[in-house]
Write an enzyme that holds these catalytic residues in place. Structure first.
Site, PDB file in Angstrom:
ATOM      1  N   CYS A  27       0.860  -1.190   0.000  1.00  0.00           N
ATOM      2  CA  CYS A  27       0.000   0.000   0.000  1.00  0.00           C
ATOM      3  C   CYS A  27       0.884   1.223   0.000  1.00  0.00           C
ATOM      4  O   CYS A  27       2.099   1.137   0.135  1.00  0.00           O
ATOM      5  CB  CYS A  27      -0.867  -0.026   1.255  1.00  0.00           C
ATOM      6  SG  CYS A  27      -1.743  -1.584   1.452  1.00  0.00           S
TER       7      CYS A  27
ATOM      8  N   ARG B 199       1.387   2.056  -5.919  1.00  0.00           N
ATOM      9  CA  ARG B 199       1.629   0.998  -4.941  1.00  0.00           C
ATOM     10  C   ARG B 199       0.362   0.229  -4.593  1.00  0.00           C
ATOM     11  O   ARG B 199       0.425  -0.786  -3.901  1.00  0.00           O
ATOM     12  CB  ARG B 199       2.219   1.590  -3.655  1.00  0.00           C
ATOM     13  CG  ARG B 199       3.531   2.348  -3.852  1.00  0.00           C
ATOM     14  CD  ARG B 199       3.991   2.950  -2.540  1.00  0.00           C
ATOM     15  NE  ARG B 199       4.251   1.911  -1.587  1.00  0.00           N
ATOM     16  CZ  ARG B 199       5.427   1.298  -1.468  1.00  0.00           C
ATOM     17  NH1 ARG B 199       6.425   1.658  -2.253  1.00  0.00           N
ATOM     18  NH2 ARG B 199       5.602   0.319  -0.610  1.00  0.00           N
TER      19      ARG B 199
ATOM     20  N   TRP C 107      -3.591  -1.789  -1.384  1.00  0.00           N
ATOM     21  CA  TRP C 107      -3.560  -2.990  -2.226  1.00  0.00           C
ATOM     22  C   TRP C 107      -4.064  -4.098  -1.321  1.00  0.00           C
ATOM     23  O   TRP C 107      -3.399  -4.473  -0.361  1.00  0.00           O
ATOM     24  CB  TRP C 107      -2.145  -3.306  -2.714  1.00  0.00           C
ATOM     25  CG  TRP C 107      -2.142  -4.351  -3.777  1.00  0.00           C
ATOM     26  CD1 TRP C 107      -2.265  -4.173  -5.130  1.00  0.00           C
ATOM     27  CD2 TRP C 107      -2.014  -5.776  -3.602  1.00  0.00           C
ATOM     28  NE1 TRP C 107      -2.233  -5.388  -5.780  1.00  0.00           N
ATOM     29  CE2 TRP C 107      -2.082  -6.387  -4.870  1.00  0.00           C
ATOM     30  CE3 TRP C 107      -1.858  -6.594  -2.474  1.00  0.00           C
ATOM     31  CZ2 TRP C 107      -1.995  -7.769  -5.047  1.00  0.00           C
ATOM     32  CZ3 TRP C 107      -1.780  -7.973  -2.653  1.00  0.00           C
ATOM     33  CH2 TRP C 107      -1.849  -8.540  -3.942  1.00  0.00           C
TER      34      TRP C 107
ATOM     35  N   ASN D  93       0.811  -0.759   6.060  1.00  0.00           N
ATOM     36  CA  ASN D  93       1.249  -1.410   4.817  1.00  0.00           C
ATOM     37  C   ASN D  93       1.987  -2.675   5.232  1.00  0.00           C
ATOM     38  O   ASN D  93       3.004  -2.593   5.920  1.00  0.00           O
ATOM     39  CB  ASN D  93       2.187  -0.490   4.025  1.00  0.00           C
ATOM     40  CG  ASN D  93       2.831  -1.233   2.858  1.00  0.00           C
ATOM     41  OD1 ASN D  93       2.289  -2.220   2.364  1.00  0.00           O
ATOM     42  ND2 ASN D  93       4.019  -0.795   2.464  1.00  0.00           N
ATOM     43  N   GLY D  94       1.462  -3.831   4.852  1.00  0.00           N
ATOM     44  CA  GLY D  94       2.118  -5.083   5.243  1.00  0.00           C
ATOM     45  C   GLY D  94       1.076  -6.132   5.599  1.00  0.00           C
ATOM     46  O   GLY D  94      -0.113  -5.978   5.285  1.00  0.00           O
TER      47      GLY D  94
ATOM     48  N   GLU E 117       9.876 -11.804 -21.031  1.00  0.00           N
ATOM     49  CA  GLU E 117       9.581 -10.430 -20.572  1.00  0.00           C
ATOM     50  C   GLU E 117       8.458  -9.815 -21.416  1.00  0.00           C
ATOM     51  O   GLU E 117       7.550  -9.173 -20.895  1.00  0.00           O
ATOM     52  CB  GLU E 117      10.849  -9.567 -20.620  1.00  0.00           C
ATOM     53  CG  GLU E 117      10.666  -8.106 -20.271  1.00  0.00           C
ATOM     54  CD  GLU E 117      10.042  -7.832 -18.910  1.00  0.00           C
ATOM     55  OE1 GLU E 117       9.608  -6.692 -18.700  1.00  0.00           O
ATOM     56  OE2 GLU E 117       9.927  -8.779 -18.095  1.00  0.00           O
TER      57      GLU E 117
ATOM     58  N   LYS F 249       4.885  -8.443 -19.979  1.00  0.00           N
ATOM     59  CA  LYS F 249       4.396  -7.075 -20.212  1.00  0.00           C
ATOM     60  C   LYS F 249       2.974  -7.107 -20.776  1.00  0.00           C
ATOM     61  O   LYS F 249       2.087  -6.388 -20.338  1.00  0.00           O
ATOM     62  CB  LYS F 249       5.326  -6.320 -21.177  1.00  0.00           C
ATOM     63  CG  LYS F 249       6.672  -5.936 -20.553  1.00  0.00           C
ATOM     64  CD  LYS F 249       6.605  -4.726 -19.682  1.00  0.00           C
ATOM     65  CE  LYS F 249       6.681  -4.916 -18.196  1.00  0.00           C
ATOM     66  NZ  LYS F 249       7.598  -5.768 -17.571  1.00  0.00           N
TER      67      LYS F 249
ATOM     68  N   GLU G 131       0.481  -8.131 -18.069  1.00  0.00           N
ATOM     69  CA  GLU G 131       0.271  -7.076 -17.060  1.00  0.00           C
ATOM     70  C   GLU G 131      -0.601  -5.942 -17.582  1.00  0.00           C
ATOM     71  O   GLU G 131      -1.460  -5.424 -16.875  1.00  0.00           O
ATOM     72  CB  GLU G 131       1.619  -6.453 -16.682  1.00  0.00           C
ATOM     73  CG  GLU G 131       2.539  -7.279 -15.838  1.00  0.00           C
ATOM     74  CD  GLU G 131       3.760  -6.448 -15.448  1.00  0.00           C
ATOM     75  OE1 GLU G 131       3.718  -5.840 -14.368  1.00  0.00           O
ATOM     76  OE2 GLU G 131       4.702  -6.376 -16.248  1.00  0.00           O
TER      77      GLU G 131
ATOM     78  N   HIS H  25       7.692 -29.751 -28.340  1.00  0.00           N
ATOM     79  CA  HIS H  25       7.451 -30.692 -27.234  1.00  0.00           C
ATOM     80  C   HIS H  25       6.110 -30.448 -26.558  1.00  0.00           C
ATOM     81  O   HIS H  25       5.910 -30.786 -25.395  1.00  0.00           O
ATOM     82  CB  HIS H  25       8.611 -30.596 -26.223  1.00  0.00           C
ATOM     83  CG  HIS H  25       9.942 -30.749 -26.895  1.00  0.00           C
ATOM     84  ND1 HIS H  25      10.400 -31.932 -27.413  1.00  0.00           N
ATOM     85  CD2 HIS H  25      10.895 -29.822 -27.199  1.00  0.00           C
ATOM     86  CE1 HIS H  25      11.584 -31.746 -27.978  1.00  0.00           C
ATOM     87  NE2 HIS H  25      11.901 -30.477 -27.861  1.00  0.00           N
TER      88      HIS H  25
ATOM     89  N   LYS I  13       3.165  -1.581  -7.775  1.00  0.00           N
ATOM     90  CA  LYS I  13       4.542  -1.410  -8.251  1.00  0.00           C
ATOM     91  C   LYS I  13       5.558  -2.132  -7.394  1.00  0.00           C
ATOM     92  O   LYS I  13       6.520  -2.733  -7.888  1.00  0.00           O
ATOM     93  CB  LYS I  13       4.870   0.086  -8.288  1.00  0.00           C
ATOM     94  CG  LYS I  13       6.251   0.399  -8.798  1.00  0.00           C
ATOM     95  CD  LYS I  13       6.389   0.015 -10.237  1.00  0.00           C
ATOM     96  CE  LYS I  13       7.745   0.212 -10.847  1.00  0.00           C
ATOM     97  NZ  LYS I  13       7.895  -0.414 -12.135  1.00  0.00           N
TER      98      LYS I  13
HETATM   99  C1  AGP Z   1       7.101  -5.962 -13.721  1.00  0.00           C
HETATM  100  O1  AGP Z   1       6.587  -5.168 -14.707  1.00  0.00           O
HETATM  101  C2  AGP Z   1       6.301  -6.049 -12.516  1.00  0.00           C
HETATM  102  N1  AGP Z   1       6.006  -4.790 -11.977  1.00  0.00           N
HETATM  103  C3  AGP Z   1       6.824  -7.021 -11.486  1.00  0.00           C
HETATM  104  O2  AGP Z   1       6.930  -8.280 -12.066  1.00  0.00           O
HETATM  105  C4  AGP Z   1       8.195  -6.658 -10.876  1.00  0.00           C
HETATM  106  O3  AGP Z   1       9.197  -6.849 -11.805  1.00  0.00           O
HETATM  107  C5  AGP Z   1       8.448  -7.569  -9.664  1.00  0.00           C
HETATM  108  O4  AGP Z   1       7.432  -7.340  -8.731  1.00  0.00           O
HETATM  109  C6  AGP Z   1       9.818  -7.324  -9.048  1.00  0.00           C
HETATM  110  O5  AGP Z   1       9.878  -6.031  -8.559  1.00  0.00           O
HETATM  111  P1  AGP Z   1      11.301  -5.402  -8.142  1.00  0.00           P
HETATM  112  O6  AGP Z   1      12.167  -5.367  -9.341  1.00  0.00           O
HETATM  113  O7  AGP Z   1      10.936  -4.047  -7.622  1.00  0.00           O
HETATM  114  O8  AGP Z   1      11.862  -6.289  -7.063  1.00  0.00           O
END
Ligand code: AGP
Length: 611
Positions: A2, A27, A73, A99-100, A484, A488, A491, A507, A606
């Protein structure tokens, strides 16, 4: 994960907190709320984004000089008004944001229920708050003392801020695992999960450490440990510019951050790479060169996009340094009880430097005597502070939830590390070393060229935006780039996408291929080229739609593919720094075409600060 904001001083607190919440919204954006101290406690909270909270308090009494705010979050309890923070204690005198995750909240909750407490939400936070108030009442202690006692019973991660209507200027804060930064102003203090809400008011900050409690008033900042011993605040200067956390005329932070890559990769190389002199200067590597060159094994530990950077680095380090490399998902590495021997080096890769899975994995490895080298973007973050040594990626604040510029920054740092260690070990010959340094120096310019005309990519995105599934394929260095690209797209567009080593298709996954399935090939000119050409033919033979990332000047792949996104030619070790960019843009434009808020995609945040 959060976002937390607090303010006490001489300004109107509400506008400071609201602006801070908007800066931290990446966040978490399931609900938002504020609590203000002015002739009592006023709590306003709403399901949804910060803008919905803002609309809901129009006309309300928002005057106050002290307050706290939260953007959520959801972990415990679905997104709703009643589960939104701040929570109020049973007496209504204390408000708290968190937050946690409090892992042992059910047992504490049962204790309180046995004492007659009832709860208005499903959250662990409300349980902790009432636990603190219960201790305060029964021990006739101060809020600070009650908090200290309560935290000794808590298992989990937390950054919490508390305000009490009977103490109108004070904010009490505590952290363990979740980040907290305090900004020091003249007659005022700012508290936040990271520095972005603080930078426009002051550059003087204190990063609060685990197991510390802060007692904050307009003219006072006291830090103590859970043993009630005073700690001297270590004041640091922020080197973030406000412009860096603004959209700068772009529609979205994600697009801005994609277009910042020529500059951010340059910033990452600047002061480190001198291709003319044939040198790479990296303090963290130099002062630990022996440990790195003599490493028996390197273990890359990370999550998500950072894990993909680790996979590419595996290929690079094994090629240039001849050191065996393993790449571990931090969450699995943490609980798998891995074998860690003396001489092993852990490279921790993280944009935020606050990812809980990675943090706890490193704490575990450190206890087992591993040497931790951090590759981190967020300056002063927990992973940066707990690493034995490290290198920052200098990509600047990354606000878009989908990581883009931090990824290319990670590749640039890991490539420089491998070149430096390989050269020191003598596992790279002089000619190859100098050639790679020269080519690495040219990457920012090549990215600039690549970004000059992306209309073709936008057209391809609109052509395939309604697809239900995508496959991403690559070989060698381009295999993790395919992973990757798939991440993307997932996400940002909510389309199911999978990345695979291209040869793996035969396979099993090739059964998925038909005329409705777009297959993205990362097929730049490299030592795997001939092989990837046959893989493209296999897909075309099943009438799959091929979208290819190809090297400029290539005639073969474009002749076979339905659509092509060209990238400048580069050595295969450096090609991922280029080939990932069309994939970043493809996901962006598909997300936009589907009307998705690409900076804040659903269910994501994030920085993942809970396990
Ligand atoms: C990637 O676009 C995501 N936001 C997520 O997979 C991110 O890479 C992952 O949570 C790791 O975050 P960090 O690099 O801040 O540790």
């Amino acid at each position: 994960m959060c976002g937390i904001v607090g303010y006490t001083g001489k300004r109107e607190a509400y506008p400071v907190i609201l602006k801070g919440l908007k800066r931290l919204e990446y966040r978490g954006y399931d609900s938002a709320g504020v609590a203000l101290l002015n002739n009592g406690l006023k709590v306003y909270k709403k399901k949804g984004k910060v803008a919905e909270l803002e609309d809901s308090v129009v006309g309300k009494d928002l005057h106050a000089f002290t307050g706290i705010g939260h953007t959520r979050w959801a972990t415990h309890g679905e997104p709703s008004d009643r589960n939104a923070h701040p929570h109020s204690s049973a007496s209504g005198n204390i408000a708290m944001i968190h937050n946690g995750i409090i892992e042992n909240y059910t047992s504490i909750k049962q204790e309180l229920i046995n004492k007659g407490y009832t709860f208005t939400s499903d959250t662990d936070t409300e349980v902790l708050l009432n636990f603190i108030e219960d201790i305060k009442k029964n021990n006739e202690s101060s809020l600070e003392e009650a908090l200290r006692i309560a935290l000794k019973r808590v298992v989990g991660a937390y950054c919490i801020l508390l305000i009490d209507k009977d103490d109108p200027e004070t904010i009490i804060a505590a952290r363990k695992g979740s980040p907290l930064v305090i900004g020091i102003g003249k007659g005022e203090h700012f508290l936040a999960s990271d520095a972005t809400p603080i930078v426009e008011y002051t550059k003087e900050v204190v990063y609060v450490n685990d197991y510390e409690i802060a007692i904050v008033k307009p003219d006072q900042l006291i830090l103590k440990n859970l043993g009630n011993e005073k700690q001297t605040p270590f004041i640091q200067k922020l080197d973030i510019e406000l412009a860096k956390i603004e959209k700068g005329g772009y529609d979205h932070f994600m697009l801005k951050e994609i277009y910042e890559q020529p500059e951010t990769i340059h910033d990452c190389l600047r002061g480190r790479l001198n291709s003319a002199a044939g040198t790479i200067t990296m303090g963290g590597v130099e002062s630990n060169l022996q440990a790195l060159t003599d490493a028996n094994r390197i273990v890359m530990v990370a999550c998500g996009t950072s894990w993909h950077a680790g996979l590419i680095a595996e290929y690079i380090f094994e090629e240039l340094c001849r050191i065996p490399v393993e790449v571990e998902y931090a969450s699995e590495f943490r609980y798998r009880n891995p074998v860690i021997n003396k001489g092993d080096v852990i490279i921790a890769i993280s944009q935020s430097g606050e990812t809980a899975d990675t943090l706890v994995a490193l704490e575990n490895a450190k206890e087992k005597g591993a040497f931790i080298f951090g590759v981190v973007n967020a300056v002063g973050s927990s992973i940066a502070r707990m690493s034995n040594a490290g290198a920052y990626t200098h990509a600047g604040p990354e606000i878009g939830v989908a990581s883009t510029k931090a990824f290319t920054g990670q590749l640039a740092v890991l490539t420089m590390m491998a070149l430096k260690i390989g050269y020191a070990k003598g596992t790279i010959d002089e000619r190859r070393y100098m050639q790679l340094l020269r080519e690495l120096d040219e990457i920012p310019e090549k990215v600039k060229q690549l970004l000059q005309n992306t209309s073709n990519i936008e057209k391809i995105a609109n052509k395939y935006k309604d697809a239900e599934d995508f496959l991403y394929l690559g070989r060698g260095y381009n295999f993790p780039v395919a992973l990757e690209g798939a991440l993307k797209l997932k996400e940002i567009s909510y389309i199911h996408a999978e990345g695979y080593p291209a040869a793996e298709m035969k396979h099993g996954p090739i059964a998925l291929v038909d005329e409705n399935l777009p297959v993205v090939f990362v097929a730049t000119k490299d030592s795997y080229y001939e092989k990837i050409v046959s893989n493209v033919q296999e897909i075309k033979a099943r009438r799959g739609k091929v979208i290819a990332v190809a090297s400029e000047g290539d005639k073969v792949i474009p002749g076979m593919a339905d659509d092509v996104m060209y990238v400048p030619d580069a050595d295969e070790i450096l090609a991922p720094l280029l080939s990932v960019i069309p994939l970043q843009l493809l996901s962006y434009y598909v997300g936009i075409a589907k009307g998705i808020d690409v900076d804040k995609p659903r269910n994501l945040a994030k920085s993942v600060t809970v396990e």
